[in-house]
Scaffold this active site. Sequence first.
Site, PDB file in Angstrom:
ATOM      1  N   SER A 105       1.450  -7.657  -1.201  1.00 46.83           N
ATOM      2  CA  SER A 105       2.278  -8.858  -0.521  1.00 46.83           C
ATOM      3  C   SER A 105       1.507 -10.109  -0.395  1.00 46.83           C
ATOM      4  O   SER A 105       1.933 -11.105   0.073  1.00 46.83           O
ATOM      5  CB  SER A 105       2.680  -8.205   0.802  1.00 46.83           C
ATOM      6  OG  SER A 105       1.731  -8.261   1.748  1.00 46.83           O
ATOM      7  N   SER A 106       0.119  -9.959  -1.043  1.00 45.93           N
ATOM      8  CA  SER A 106      -0.512 -11.344  -0.824  1.00 45.93           C
ATOM      9  C   SER A 106       0.057 -12.266  -2.013  1.00 45.93           C
ATOM     10  O   SER A 106      -0.177 -13.376  -1.941  1.00 45.93           O
ATOM     11  CB  SER A 106      -2.115 -11.213  -1.289  1.00 45.93           C
ATOM     12  OG  SER A 106      -2.763 -10.115  -0.198  1.00 45.93           O
ATOM     13  N   ASP A 155      -0.159  -7.345   4.560  1.00 47.55           N
ATOM     14  CA  ASP A 155      -0.625  -8.351   4.739  1.00 47.55           C
ATOM     15  C   ASP A 155       0.164  -9.569   5.085  1.00 47.55           C
ATOM     16  O   ASP A 155      -0.114 -10.474   5.959  1.00 47.55           O
ATOM     17  CB  ASP A 155      -1.490  -8.770   3.427  1.00 47.55           C
ATOM     18  CG  ASP A 155      -2.522  -7.794   3.155  1.00 47.55           C
ATOM     19  OD1 ASP A 155      -2.862  -7.179   3.998  1.00 47.55           O
ATOM     20  OD2 ASP A 155      -3.226  -7.923   2.216  1.00 47.55           O
ATOM     21  N   THR A 169       0.914  -1.333   0.116  1.00 46.05           N
ATOM     22  CA  THR A 169       0.105   0.102  -0.315  1.00 46.05           C
ATOM     23  C   THR A 169       0.821   1.383   0.226  1.00 46.05           C
ATOM     24  O   THR A 169       0.393   2.088  -0.687  1.00 46.05           O
ATOM     25  CB  THR A 169      -0.870  -0.011   1.331  1.00 46.05           C
ATOM     26  OG1 THR A 169      -1.859  -1.049   1.065  1.00 46.05           O
ATOM     27  CG2 THR A 169      -1.763   1.520   1.433  1.00 46.05           C
ATOM     28  N   GLN A 173      -4.372 -20.940  19.031  1.00 48.40           N
ATOM     29  CA  GLN A 173      -4.918 -19.920  18.057  1.00 48.40           C
ATOM     30  C   GLN A 173      -5.075 -18.527  18.920  1.00 48.40           C
ATOM     31  O   GLN A 173      -5.518 -17.488  18.315  1.00 48.40           O
ATOM     32  CB  GLN A 173      -6.393 -20.577  17.909  1.00 48.40           C
ATOM     33  CG  GLN A 173      -6.664 -21.689  17.095  1.00 48.40           C
ATOM     34  CD  GLN A 173      -8.101 -22.378  16.688  1.00 48.40           C
ATOM     35  OE1 GLN A 173      -8.958 -21.602  17.154  1.00 48.40           O
ATOM     36  NE2 GLN A 173      -7.945 -23.468  16.259  1.00 48.40           N
ATOM     37  N   CYS A 174      -4.951 -18.698  20.345  1.00 48.13           N
ATOM     38  CA  CYS A 174      -4.496 -17.355  21.007  1.00 48.13           C
ATOM     39  C   CYS A 174      -3.693 -16.539  20.493  1.00 48.13           C
ATOM     40  O   CYS A 174      -2.486 -16.888  20.084  1.00 48.13           O
ATOM     41  CB  CYS A 174      -4.566 -17.546  22.354  1.00 48.13           C
ATOM     42  SG  CYS A 174      -5.789 -18.689  23.197  1.00 48.13           S
TER      43      CYS A 174
HETATM   44  N1  ASP Z   1      -2.710  -5.599   0.325  1.00 46.37           N
HETATM   45  C1  ASP Z   1      -1.552  -4.641   0.633  1.00 46.37           C
HETATM   46  C2  ASP Z   1      -0.405  -5.698   0.925  1.00 46.37           C
HETATM   47  O1  ASP Z   1      -0.173  -6.258   1.733  1.00 46.37           O
HETATM   48  C3  ASP Z   1      -1.998  -4.172   2.154  1.00 46.37           C
HETATM   49  C4  ASP Z   1      -0.742  -3.373   2.557  1.00 46.37           C
HETATM   50  O2  ASP Z   1      -0.015  -3.039   2.177  1.00 46.37           O
HETATM   51  O3  ASP Z   1      -1.053  -2.685   3.647  1.00 46.37           O
HETATM   52  O4  ASP Z   1       0.628  -5.725  -0.091  1.00 46.37           O
END
Ligand code: ASP
Length: 359
Positions: free
Chosen positions: A78-79, A110, A33, A296-297
């Site tokens: 980053s996904s 992400d 982002t 999971q906590c």
């Molecule tokens: N979808 C974006 C990423 O991880 C979100 C971010 O940068 O905050 O690349």
Amino acid sequence: MQKNFSTMFSDKINLHISPEAKGRLLIIYTGGTMGMHYDPMVKSLVPFNFSDIISTLPELGRFDLTLEFISFLKPIDSSNMKPLHWISLAELINEQYLEYDGFVILHGTDTMAYTASALSFMMENLSKPVIFTGAQLPLSEVRSDARENLVTAIEIAAARKNGKPVVKEVCIYFNHALMRGNRSKKLQSSHFDAFLSENYPNLAEAGVSIEFNEKVLYSPADKPFKIFTKLDSNVLIVKLFPGITKEVVECIFNTEGLKGIVLETFGSGNAPTDGWLEAILKKASDRGIVILNVSQCIGGTVFQGRYDTSRHLEKSGVISGKNITTEAAITKLMFVLANKPFSENVKASLEESIRGEMD
Ligand code: ASP
């Protein structure tokens, strides 16, 4: 113009050369982002060319530092981050290690905790700062958090005491807090305080001044820096939930080529006591599949045997992940399975902290 370091990166450019530079940093832009803008054609945020950052952020020109910049040829959300990108980042830092006093990596939020965790394992005896940062709002937006995050990340990467870097590990700097990378998690997608290190104190807080918590900073062994560039992706995260069926679990555990599982359990590492689950876990560990128990906590630790609902896990060969995060657990598994000497004793390597990732 200088040479290309790998097919994944652009040429390096000089962002700022101070005549009295007190240090030299490499800023590595991967996407996210921070450097995105709204594209009306596709009606969503897409990465843009970040190399003219100095005109957007003139503050960078006031540092007594030499700042150089290199970018993924194709910046990514980053996904889309993959082990292949982690390997390229480790190789770049290795090639450039002696040239710079520190590294700042601009990355989407992400999967930042996964990349920071992976790099922490892949780099041994790191004695320079590698600081990840990003933003919740693009740099181009008036209320963006990108400016503060980037400027302070640079200051942290340049911080020195007695001629040595203050920080000698992989960290995430976000919203006034410096956290150990392999202890951090993204917890928020809509607030500025996106990351949390619940099981380990923050390494520094940035207010009017940057206060380092020196007692908790990582001290690497005084040995040559080295990288490991193998990762085994034949791993899975399985999150238990009330009602999970035998058929689903059996199917997952029978995945061809599977070598390791991070089992996300309840509370302090508990799971249903159904006989079928114990049998599947036992059969898998007898077949050599490594099963790492992670809670999971967000906070607290796995303690196998504390409750009856975790004693059967211990008996089935499940390894306690103690207070490791899921992000660190899965990347550690990928790392340990693929690299000697860790792969020669996977269980012991998972049970001990190798980069300060758990207590
Ligand atoms: N979808 C974006 C990423 O991880 C979100 C971010 O940068 O905050 O690349």
